[in-house]
Design a protein around this motif. Sequence first.
Motif, PDB file in Angstrom:
ATOM      1  N   SER A 152       0.854  -1.193   0.000  1.00 47.44           N
ATOM      2  CA  SER A 152       0.000   0.000   0.000  1.00 47.44           C
ATOM      3  C   SER A 152       0.884   1.235   0.000  1.00 47.44           C
ATOM      4  O   SER A 152       1.956   1.248   0.626  1.00 47.44           O
ATOM      5  N   ARG A 153       0.437   2.284  -0.694  1.00 46.41           N
ATOM      6  CA  ARG A 153       1.198   3.523  -0.717  1.00 46.41           C
ATOM      7  C   ARG A 153       0.244   4.713  -0.686  1.00 46.41           C
ATOM      8  O   ARG A 153      -0.906   4.628  -1.108  1.00 46.41           O
ATOM      9  N   ARG A 154       0.770   5.828  -0.193  1.00 45.03           N
ATOM     10  CA  ARG A 154      -0.018   7.064  -0.153  1.00 45.03           C
ATOM     11  C   ARG A 154       0.927   8.252  -0.215  1.00 45.03           C
ATOM     12  O   ARG A 154       1.926   8.300   0.518  1.00 45.03           O
ATOM     13  N   ASP A 155       0.621   9.212  -1.075  1.00 46.08           N
ATOM     14  CA  ASP A 155       1.407  10.437  -1.202  1.00 46.08           C
ATOM     15  C   ASP A 155       0.759  11.547  -0.378  1.00 46.08           C
ATOM     16  O   ASP A 155      -0.455  11.776  -0.484  1.00 46.08           O
ATOM     17  N   ILE A 156       1.560  12.240   0.430  1.00 43.63           N
ATOM     18  CA  ILE A 156       1.038  13.302   1.281  1.00 43.63           C
ATOM     19  C   ILE A 156       1.937  14.531   1.178  1.00 43.63           C
ATOM     20  O   ILE A 156       3.080  14.446   0.728  1.00 43.63           O
ATOM     21  N   LEU A 157       1.398  15.645   1.610  1.00 43.57           N
ATOM     22  CA  LEU A 157       2.124  16.911   1.635  1.00 43.57           C
ATOM     23  C   LEU A 157       2.402  17.296   3.084  1.00 43.57           C
ATOM     24  O   LEU A 157       1.498  17.271   3.917  1.00 43.57           O
ATOM     25  N   LEU A 158       3.653  17.621   3.372  1.00 44.20           N
ATOM     26  CA  LEU A 158       4.044  18.057   4.710  1.00 44.20           C
ATOM     27  C   LEU A 158       4.630  19.464   4.631  1.00 44.20           C
ATOM     28  O   LEU A 158       5.420  19.757   3.725  1.00 44.20           O
ATOM     29  N   HIS A 159       4.234  20.311   5.591  1.00 43.96           N
ATOM     30  CA  HIS A 159       4.766  21.667   5.612  1.00 43.96           C
ATOM     31  C   HIS A 159       5.040  22.069   7.061  1.00 43.96           C
ATOM     32  O   HIS A 159       4.211  21.839   7.947  1.00 43.96           O
ATOM     33  N   PRO A 160       6.181  22.655   7.330  1.00 43.42           N
ATOM     34  CA  PRO A 160       6.530  23.003   8.712  1.00 43.42           C
ATOM     35  C   PRO A 160       5.589  24.027   9.337  1.00 43.42           C
ATOM     36  O   PRO A 160       5.501  24.123  10.563  1.00 43.42           O
ATOM     37  N   ALA A 161       4.888  24.815   8.511  1.00 43.49           N
ATOM     38  CA  ALA A 161       3.987  25.831   9.053  1.00 43.49           C
ATOM     39  C   ALA A 161       2.674  25.243   9.541  1.00 43.49           C
ATOM     40  O   ALA A 161       1.914  25.927  10.231  1.00 43.49           O
ATOM     41  N   CYS A 162       2.404  23.984   9.198  1.00 45.57           N
ATOM     42  CA  CYS A 162       1.150  23.355   9.624  1.00 45.57           C
ATOM     43  C   CYS A 162       1.244  22.963  11.100  1.00 45.57           C
ATOM     44  O   CYS A 162       2.178  22.246  11.492  1.00 45.57           O
ATOM     45  N   PRO A 163       0.298  23.397  11.928  1.00 47.22           N
ATOM     46  CA  PRO A 163       0.379  23.082  13.355  1.00 47.22           C
ATOM     47  C   PRO A 163      -0.121  21.682  13.691  1.00 47.22           C
ATOM     48  O   PRO A 163       0.010  21.236  14.831  1.00 47.22           O
ATOM     49  N   ASP A 164      -0.721  21.002  12.732  1.00 48.59           N
ATOM     50  CA  ASP A 164      -1.360  19.712  13.013  1.00 48.59           C
ATOM     51  C   ASP A 164      -0.651  18.545  12.333  1.00 48.59           C
ATOM     52  O   ASP A 164      -1.273  17.551  11.965  1.00 48.59           O
ATOM     53  N   ASN A 165       0.656  18.635  12.161  1.00 51.15           N
ATOM     54  CA  ASN A 165       1.375  17.564  11.471  1.00 51.15           C
ATOM     55  C   ASN A 165       1.324  16.238  12.232  1.00 51.15           C
ATOM     56  O   ASN A 165       1.257  15.172  11.613  1.00 51.15           O
ATOM     57  N   VAL A 166       1.379  16.296  13.549  1.00 49.26           N
ATOM     58  CA  VAL A 166       1.375  15.060  14.341  1.00 49.26           C
ATOM     59  C   VAL A 166       0.053  14.309  14.178  1.00 49.26           C
ATOM     60  O   VAL A 166       0.054  13.124  13.813  1.00 49.26           O
ATOM     61  N   PRO A 167      -1.110  14.934  14.450  1.00 47.63           N
ATOM     62  CA  PRO A 167      -2.366  14.191  14.240  1.00 47.63           C
ATOM     63  C   PRO A 167      -2.601  13.838  12.778  1.00 47.63           C
ATOM     64  O   PRO A 167      -3.231  12.816  12.480  1.00 47.63           O
TER      65      PRO A 167
END
Length: 218
Positions: A152-167
Motif C-alpha cells: 500500500s502507498r499514499r502520497d502526502i504533503l508536509l509543511h513546517p507551518a502546519c500546526p497539526d502535522n502530528v495528528p
Amino acid sequence: MGSIFLIIGVVFLLGFLANRLNKKSEEESVNHRYDEVVANMYDTKNNDEMKQDNGTPTPDTQGLMFDTLSRLGCQPTANDDGTISVQYQGENFHMEFGGMYARVWDPMWAGIKADDPELPKVREAINAANYNFGPTVVLTAPDEEGVIGFHSRRDILLHPACPDNVPYVKAVLDSFFDAKEQVRSNYQQINAKQMERQKNRRPVGFTTTHKSLITEDK
C-alpha cells in the motif's frame, strides 16, 4: 486575368508556408526551453546546494517527518538513501521524499500465489477498495516462488507551518490499516455473493420437487 489570380494564389501560399514555419519554430523553441527546465530540475546536486526560485533552501521534509514521527511516539530510522523506516502499530512503514511531498509505503503486508484460484476475487476486492480516498493497494509481479506481494502507498504533503502535522501523520498511518480492512471486507462480500449464486443455481433438466420424487418412488 488568370495570371493575376495565379500570382495572388502563389503569394497566399508563400505567406501560409512562412506562417507555418514560424509557428513550428516557436513550438520548437518552447519545447527546447521546457527540456532545459526539466533537465535543470533533475540535475543532481547536494541537498545543501539545492535552492528554490526565491533563494530559500528546499524544505527538509525528511527531517520534518522524522521529528513528527518522534513526537508521535515512534522510533524512526533515517536511512543513508534519504528515506525513513519506522514501525507503527506493529507494521513496518517505509517513506520516500521529494520536495514537500512524502510517499508512505506499507510494503508486503500480504501475499498470494499467482496460481491461486482465489486471485481473481482478491483483485476485484482490491480494485473496489482503491476507489476510496486513501492508500492505494498495489500488487507486484510474482517473485521466484510465484508469490504476488500486496503493498500500500499514499502520497502526502508536509509543511513546517502546519500546526497539526502530528495528528495528520497519525491519521495517514491509521488509514493504511483501514485500507487493508476494506480489502478483506470486500473479499468477504464478493465470496459470500459467489457462494450464494452457486447455492441458488440448479442443474438444467433436473427436477427436485417433492411431488416428482413421490411419483418416481411409486
